[in-house]
Design a protein around this motif. Structure first.
Motif, short mmCIF file in Angstrom:
data_model
loop_
_atom_site.label_atom_id
_atom_site.label_comp_id
_atom_site.label_asym_id
_atom_site.label_seq_id
_atom_site.Cartn_x
_atom_site.Cartn_y
_atom_site.Cartn_z
N ALA A 262 41.94 25.62 -19.32
CA ALA A 262 41.05 26.15 -19.00
C ALA A 262 40.81 25.28 -16.87
N TRP A 263 41.43 24.08 -16.90
CA TRP A 263 41.49 23.47 -15.15
C TRP A 263 42.38 24.42 -14.91
N ASP A 264 43.68 25.22 -14.89
CA ASP A 264 44.13 26.11 -14.38
C ASP A 264 44.08 27.43 -13.72
N TYR A 265 42.64 27.70 -14.84
CA TYR A 265 41.83 29.44 -15.01
C TYR A 265 40.76 28.32 -14.17
N ILE A 266 40.46 27.32 -13.67
CA ILE A 266 39.56 27.88 -12.50
C ILE A 266 39.57 26.83 -11.77
N ASP A 267 40.60 26.60 -11.50
CA ASP A 267 41.47 25.48 -10.69
C ASP A 267 42.51 26.52 -9.51
N GLY A 268 43.01 27.21 -10.46
CA GLY A 268 43.81 28.25 -9.48
C GLY A 268 43.75 29.89 -9.15
N GLY A 269 45.21 30.01 -8.80
CA GLY A 269 44.23 31.55 -7.79
C GLY A 269 45.72 32.82 -7.99
N SER A 270 45.43 33.91 -6.65
CA SER A 270 46.86 34.60 -7.79
C SER A 270 48.28 34.44 -7.12
N GLY A 271 49.40 34.66 -7.07
CA GLY A 271 50.54 35.21 -6.06
C GLY A 271 51.15 33.76 -6.08
N ASP A 272 51.27 33.65 -5.12
CA ASP A 272 51.67 31.06 -4.12
C ASP A 272 50.94 30.89 -4.05
#
Length: 376
Positions: free
Chosen positions: A27-37
């Motif tokens: 869930a943290w990665d879903y919130i914190d992340g973005g697309s591509g690099d």
């Protein structure tokens, strides 16, 4: 020896650090992340660091006024809460915590189509203005029903997300096979829309698969007339990054634009919202209100955006950090930190109110080395 007292959380970065260990990792990665690099994700924050303020002195700043209006609604801060899905990923109170915080802070909240709390329940709990974010679905009656429900519940604008005809590839979610956990579901829809969101597949995102199945990638400028026919609410377009699209939106009578790259979660390599803001403001030429989101982490960031012509900013992830730490109180404190920092920056810049903030407050952006992408 007793353990030292925990340090107070006084910046948004403090809340991020505290929140990271409290949220389930995928869930943290879903919130914190973005697309591509995640280049655009990190550049969105770095863009604010390239501006320098030109303070004026010997101005009466014994009181600084941060109030403004957004589509006719008075708010205490030019800082609103951006639409974010599934607040239940960070707190059991879900969106009710967020709407409480917004009301107590006197701030605008934009409610996500994919709220985990019914839009009517949020309207009843609201202490301030609510706008309704809208994805247009292939099944148009689903969209129509949502629009009519929002207007009947007292929402004051429709915020149409226009940068997501399909969901971008988000590597963190793909690696995690991200899916919604039990108990977190879109409360505004029945099983025909929510089906599949809890089913994980290695190398795929349940949310991406869902968007491909349901989002209307054929929705165009010509369809805005259809949307207008459904409601008397003001229409806001969220996800505009060019002068050409801003001019067309204003010519069609759109009441507001949110300059946004979806928090770095859609087209990686796209310009940052702050970089796009001046051309959008120039193209609209006062015909509609302009807001901006993405990368705002300090009160001085808010001030930079206002100096470049934004009427207000929207913040997303930091509010979720606050809710992860302390529910509604944490979200309210995040807004309080930004408000206090903004008020302090206004005083130190010799600007006693928002009307006195203009482009003369800024030097030309300073060139710095681009933000280094993070690979996960």
């Amino acid at each position: 020896m007793s353990a030292p007292a925990p340090q107070p959380l006084v910046t948004l970065d403090d809340y991020r650090t505290a929140a990271r260990g409290l949220v389930e990792p995928s869930a943290w990665d879903y919130i914190d992340g973005g697309s591509g690099d995640e280049t655009t994700l990190h550049e969105s924050e770095a863009a604010y660091r390239r501006h320098r303020l030109r303070p004026r002195v010997l101005v009466d700043v014994s009181r600084c006024d941060t109030r403004t209006t957004l589509l006719g609604s008075t708010v205490q801060l030019p800082v609103g809460i951006a639409p974010m899905a599934f607040h239940g990923l960070v707190t059991p109170e879900a969106e009710l915590a967020c709407v409480r915080a917004a009301g107590e802070a006197g701030a605008l909240m934009v409610v996500s189509t994919f709220s985990g709390t019914p839009l009517e329940d949020l309207a009843r709990a609201a202490g301030g203005p609510l706008w309704m974010q809208l994805y247009v679905f292939r099944h148009r009656p689903t969209t129509e029903t949502l629009v009519r429900r929002a207007e009947a519940a007292g929402y004051r604008a429709l915020v149409v997300t226009v940068d997501t005809p399909r969901m971008a590839r988000r590597p963190r979610d793909l690696r995690n096979g991200f899916r919604l956990p039990p108990g977190v579901t879109p409360a505004n829809f029945g099983s025909e829309i929510s089906a599949g969101l809890h089913a994980g597949t290695a190398g795929a995102s349940a949310l991406g698969t869902h968007a491909e199945r349901h989002h209307d990638a054929a929705f165009t400028w010509d369809d805005l007339a259809w949307l207008r026919s459904l409601t008397s609410l003001p229409i806001v377009l969220k996800g505009v990054l060019t002068a050409e699209d801003a001019d067309r939106a204003a010519a069609l009578g759109v009441e507001a634009i949110v300059v946004s790259n979806h928090g770095g979660r859609q087209l990686d390599g796209a310009v940052t919202a702050l970089e796009a803001l001046p051309e959008v403001v120039a193209a609209t030429a006062g015909r509609c209100e302009v807001l901006v989101d993405g990368g705002i982490r300090r009160g001085t960031d808010v001030l930079v955006a206002l100096a470049l012509g934004a009427r207000a900013v929207l913040v997303g992830r930091p509010v979720l950090w606050g809710m992860a730490v302390d529910g509604a109180d944490g979200a309210r404190e995040v807004l309080s930190v930004l408000g206090a920092e903004l008020e302090n920056a206004l005083a130190l810049c010799g600007r006693p109110d928002l009307a006195s903030v203009d482009a003369d407050l800024l030097r030309a952006p300073q060139h710095t080395t681009p933000a280094t992408p993070h690979h996960f």
